[in-house]
Design a protein around this motif. Structure first.
Motif, PDB file in Angstrom:
ATOM      1  N   SER A 131       0.841  -1.182   0.000  1.00 27.10           N
ATOM      2  CA  SER A 131       0.000   0.000   0.000  1.00 27.10           C
ATOM      3  C   SER A 131       0.881   1.238   0.000  1.00 27.10           C
ATOM      4  O   SER A 131       2.083   1.153   0.273  1.00 27.10           O
ATOM      5  N   GLY A 132       0.280   2.385  -0.320  1.00 29.39           N
ATOM      6  CA  GLY A 132       0.995   3.651  -0.226  1.00 29.39           C
ATOM      7  C   GLY A 132       1.406   4.275  -1.536  1.00 29.39           C
ATOM      8  O   GLY A 132       1.947   5.378  -1.557  1.00 29.39           O
ATOM      9  N   SER A 167       4.214   0.598   2.123  1.00 31.04           N
ATOM     10  CA  SER A 167       4.189  -0.431   3.153  1.00 31.04           C
ATOM     11  C   SER A 167       3.899  -1.773   2.507  1.00 31.04           C
ATOM     12  O   SER A 167       3.206  -1.845   1.483  1.00 31.04           O
ATOM     13  N   CYS A 168       4.418  -2.829   3.114  1.00 34.79           N
ATOM     14  CA  CYS A 168       4.148  -4.186   2.643  1.00 34.79           C
ATOM     15  C   CYS A 168       4.004  -5.074   3.874  1.00 34.79           C
ATOM     16  O   CYS A 168       4.981  -5.242   4.620  1.00 34.79           O
ATOM     17  N   ALA A 169       2.819  -5.624   4.059  1.00 38.85           N
ATOM     18  CA  ALA A 169       2.545  -6.469   5.217  1.00 38.85           C
ATOM     19  C   ALA A 169       2.405  -7.924   4.784  1.00 38.85           C
ATOM     20  O   ALA A 169       1.641  -8.229   3.859  1.00 38.85           O
ATOM     21  N   ALA A 170       3.123  -8.795   5.459  1.00 40.32           N
ATOM     22  CA  ALA A 170       3.046 -10.232   5.203  1.00 40.32           C
ATOM     23  C   ALA A 170       2.120 -10.873   6.218  1.00 40.32           C
ATOM     24  O   ALA A 170       2.152 -10.532   7.405  1.00 40.32           O
ATOM     25  N   SER A 171       1.308 -11.816   5.740  1.00 44.90           N
ATOM     26  CA  SER A 171       0.392 -12.514   6.634  1.00 44.90           C
ATOM     27  C   SER A 171       0.237 -13.957   6.184  1.00 44.90           C
ATOM     28  O   SER A 171       0.558 -14.303   5.044  1.00 44.90           O
ATOM     29  N   GLY A 172      -0.257 -14.793   7.108  1.00 41.53           N
ATOM     30  CA  GLY A 172      -0.479 -16.187   6.768  1.00 41.53           C
ATOM     31  C   GLY A 172       0.344 -17.109   7.634  1.00 41.53           C
ATOM     32  O   GLY A 172       0.674 -16.797   8.771  1.00 41.53           O
TER      33      GLY A 172
END
Length: 121
Positions: A7-8, A21-26
Motif C-alpha cells: 500500500s501507499g 508499506s508491505c505487510a506479510a500474513s499467513g
C-alpha cells in the motif's frame, strides 16, 4: 498460505515524498530478507532496496540518499520511505520476502501484487 499486501503508492510531484508499506500474513514462522523492487514499462524489474532480519540494508545507487527501507519484525511489515522523488522513479513497486513457513520451516520467496508510483508534474 502467505500473502504480501502493498500500500501507499500514488501520484506525486517531483521533489515530493511517498511511503510504501508491505505487510506479510499467513502461515509464517519467520521472515528472512525483505526487499523492494520496481519495474517501469519496457524495462527489467530491478532491486531498489533490501533489508535483512537483523536490519542490514542495501540500496540501488540510483536511490541512495533519497530512499530509506525499514521493517517492523513484530508486524511482519517492511516500509520504503521515498523522498526527493524524480520522474524516473515512476514504476510499479513490488515487495518480495523470503519466508520460512510455519508448517515445515521450508524457505520460500513471495511477491506482492505491486503498487503504482507515478512522479509527474
Amino acid at each position: 498460505q502467505v500473502q504480501l499486501v502493498e500500500s501507499g503508492g500514488g501520484l506525486v510531484q517531483p521533489g515530493g515524498s511517498l511511503r510504501l508499506s508491505c505487510a506479510a500474513s499467513g502461515s509464517i514462522f519467520s521472515i528472512n530478507a525483505m526487499d523492494w523492487y520496481r519495474q517501469a514499462p519496457g524495462t527489467e524489474r530491478e532491486l531498489v532496496a533490501g533489508i535483512t532480519h537483523g536490519g542490514t540494508t542495501n540500496y540501488a545507487d540510483s536511490v541512495k540518499g533519497r530512499f530509506t527501507i525499514s521493517r517492523d519484525n513484530a508486524k511482519n511489515t517492511v516500509y520504503l520511505q521515498m523522498n526527493r522523488l524524480k520522474t524516473e522513479d515512476t514504476a510499479v513497486y513490488y515487495c518480495n520476502a523470503d519466508i520460512y513457513l510455519r508448517s515445515d520451516h521450508s524457505l520460500h520467496s513471495f511477491w506482492g501484487q505491486g503498487t503504482q508510483v507515478t512522479v509527474s508534474s
